[in-house]
Design an enzyme around this catalytic site. Structure first.
Site, PDB file in Angstrom:
ATOM      1  N   SER A  24       0.814  -1.226   0.000  1.00 35.90           N
ATOM      2  CA  SER A  24       0.000   0.000   0.000  1.00 35.90           C
ATOM      3  C   SER A  24       0.846   1.274   0.000  1.00 35.90           C
ATOM      4  O   SER A  24       0.488   2.235  -0.697  1.00 35.90           O
ATOM      5  CB  SER A  24      -0.964  -0.004   1.188  1.00 35.90           C
ATOM      6  N   THR A  69      -5.080  -3.556   8.485  1.00 35.57           N
ATOM      7  CA  THR A  69      -5.002  -4.894   7.901  1.00 35.57           C
ATOM      8  C   THR A  69      -4.918  -5.891   9.041  1.00 35.57           C
ATOM      9  O   THR A  69      -5.077  -5.526  10.217  1.00 35.57           O
ATOM     10  CB  THR A  69      -3.840  -4.967   6.883  1.00 35.57           C
ATOM     11  N   LYS A  73      -8.901  -5.621  11.575  1.00 35.02           N
ATOM     12  CA  LYS A  73     -10.099  -5.147  10.870  1.00 35.02           C
ATOM     13  C   LYS A  73     -11.389  -5.245  11.684  1.00 35.02           C
ATOM     14  O   LYS A  73     -12.272  -4.414  11.537  1.00 35.02           O
ATOM     15  CB  LYS A  73     -10.278  -5.908   9.554  1.00 35.02           C
ATOM     16  N   ASP A 109     -12.880  -2.695   1.297  1.00 29.62           N
ATOM     17  CA  ASP A 109     -12.594  -4.034   0.752  1.00 29.62           C
ATOM     18  C   ASP A 109     -13.766  -4.538  -0.073  1.00 29.62           C
ATOM     19  O   ASP A 109     -13.589  -5.159  -1.125  1.00 29.62           O
ATOM     20  CB  ASP A 109     -12.358  -5.046   1.880  1.00 29.62           C
ATOM     21  N   GLY A 134     -13.616 -19.093   3.723  1.00 29.64           N
ATOM     22  CA  GLY A 134     -13.180 -18.114   4.721  1.00 29.64           C
ATOM     23  C   GLY A 134     -14.340 -17.285   5.227  1.00 29.64           C
ATOM     24  O   GLY A 134     -15.245 -16.912   4.468  1.00 29.64           O
ATOM     25  N   ALA A 135     -14.330 -17.034   6.546  1.00 28.27           N
ATOM     26  CA  ALA A 135     -15.413 -16.249   7.167  1.00 28.27           C
ATOM     27  C   ALA A 135     -14.828 -15.279   8.192  1.00 28.27           C
ATOM     28  O   ALA A 135     -15.471 -14.960   9.181  1.00 28.27           O
ATOM     29  CB  ALA A 135     -16.425 -17.189   7.809  1.00 28.27           C
ATOM     30  N   GLY A 136     -13.590 -14.811   7.953  1.00 26.69           N
ATOM     31  CA  GLY A 136     -12.983 -13.786   8.818  1.00 26.69           C
ATOM     32  C   GLY A 136     -13.385 -12.411   8.318  1.00 26.69           C
ATOM     33  O   GLY A 136     -14.407 -12.259   7.636  1.00 26.69           O
ATOM     34  N   GLY A 137     -12.568 -11.397   8.644  1.00 28.22           N
ATOM     35  CA  GLY A 137     -12.887 -10.023   8.241  1.00 28.22           C
ATOM     36  C   GLY A 137     -13.017  -9.890   6.735  1.00 28.22           C
ATOM     37  O   GLY A 137     -13.965  -9.277   6.235  1.00 28.22           O
ATOM     38  N   ALA A 138     -12.075 -10.471   5.996  1.00 28.91           N
ATOM     39  CA  ALA A 138     -12.106 -10.355   4.532  1.00 28.91           C
ATOM     40  C   ALA A 138     -13.295 -11.138   3.968  1.00 28.91           C
ATOM     41  O   ALA A 138     -13.996 -10.669   3.064  1.00 28.91           O
ATOM     42  CB  ALA A 138     -10.802 -10.870   3.946  1.00 28.91           C
ATOM     43  N   GLY A 240      -5.334 -10.973  -6.251  1.00 31.92           N
ATOM     44  CA  GLY A 240      -5.606 -10.165  -5.059  1.00 31.92           C
ATOM     45  C   GLY A 240      -5.101  -8.741  -5.211  1.00 31.92           C
ATOM     46  O   GLY A 240      -5.634  -7.812  -4.595  1.00 31.92           O
TER      47      GLY A 240
END
Ligand code: ATR
Length: 271
Positions: A24, A69, A73, A109, A134-138, A240
């Site tokens: 970034s 990040t 998050k 995001d 996946g079921a986290g923040g992202a 990504g």
């Protein structure tokens, strides 16, 4: 790139742990330079237990804003003053704006992912069959973005099934386990397959269709043998870095109020 920091230079940055891999700063500093903005983007390694103090520091140091990040998050929510509608629905923040001492949390995001699909891959999830790992923040941001688009079927797979079930309830999907006999047909019929976990996807390439778009949101890891094989049999592979680009474009516009120089940012990332 030459850096010219003056007394009035505005600071933005990223809080992460670890943060050393982030691209970034490269993307945003190139954009500031291209538009002649007196701003600089810096990485800050912030341990999870220091997140609250670090967020307070945005106010006390008069920093204009930050990206968040892993692993911040979702943990940041309780320390912010306001949340955008998306951030509130998603339950995760990746961009903070300091508006005269009020810290506002946004989630770029989700919009960044949707824009990446549309702009770089010509893919509209409406009416499509999608499997999200996946079921986290992202994963939350992605499932929210997909739910807004109206897929025909949204299947969520996660190591901890309770988190997948919660997401499916909130965003209108269903859950399959890694070892479920249904998994083969879900994968075989999917138009879009997304890896939003922190590990590489290790599936059998012969389980997927040749026309599927496989999207791995983590840009720092190399291609797994599954991805290589899938590419070899005709599947399209989403990068990504493309999502990083578009979430960065929205964050840039929130901080500066200027239209982001997308092409400059794209070239800085090498997307
Ligand atoms: P992010 O903000 O990037 O989404 P996160 O919230 O920590 O990060 O989520 C990480 C995701 O990767 C989760 O879906 C996690 O599964 P759990 O919910 O079961 O923790 C998944 N993940 C992490 N390590 C994993 C592993 N070794 N095997 C399978 N899934 C894993």
């Amino acid at each position: 790139m030459s850096v010219n920091v003056r007394g009035k230079t505005k600071i933005v940055g990223i809080f992460g742990f670890p943060v050393g891999h982030t691209l970034s700063p490269r993307m945003h500093n190139a954009a500031f330079q291209a538009l002649g903005l007196d701003m600089i983007y810096l990485p800050f390694e912030v341990r999870p237990e220091d997140l609250r103090d670090a967020l307070q520091g945005i106010r006390s140091l008069n920093i204009l804003g930050v990206n968040l990040t892993q692993p911040h998050k979702t943990n940041a929510l309780e320390y912010l003053d306001e949340l955008s509608e998306e951030a509130e629905h998603i339950g995760a923040v990746n961009t903070v704006v300091n508006r005269e001492g009020t810290l506002i949390g946004y989630n770029t995001d989700a919009t960044g992912f949707g824009q990446s699909l549309r702009e770089d891959y010509g893919f509209d999830p409406r009416g499509k069959r999608v499997v999200v790992f996946g079921a986290g923040g992202a994963g939350r941001a992605i499932c929210w973005a997909l739910s807004q688009a109206g897929p025909q079927r949204l299947v969520i797979v996660n190591r901890t099934p309770e988190k997948a079930e919660a997401l499916a309830r909130e965003f209108g999907g269903c859950v399959t386990q890694w070892d479920d006999p249904e998994m083969g047909s879900e994968l075989g019929e999917a138009d879009l397959l997304i890896n939003a976990t922190s590990i590489a996807l290790d599936l059998e390439a012969d389980m997927i269709s040749d026309t599927v778009l496989i999207y791995d949101i983590v840009y720092a890891r190399g291609e797994s043998s599954f991805i290589e094989q899938a590419r070899g049999q005709g599947a399209r592979i989403g990068k990504g870095l493309s999502m990083l680009l578009y979430q960065g474009v929205s964050a840039f516009e929130l901080w500066t109020g200027e239209q982001a120089p997308v092409q400059v940012m794209r070239e800085a990332l090498g997307v």
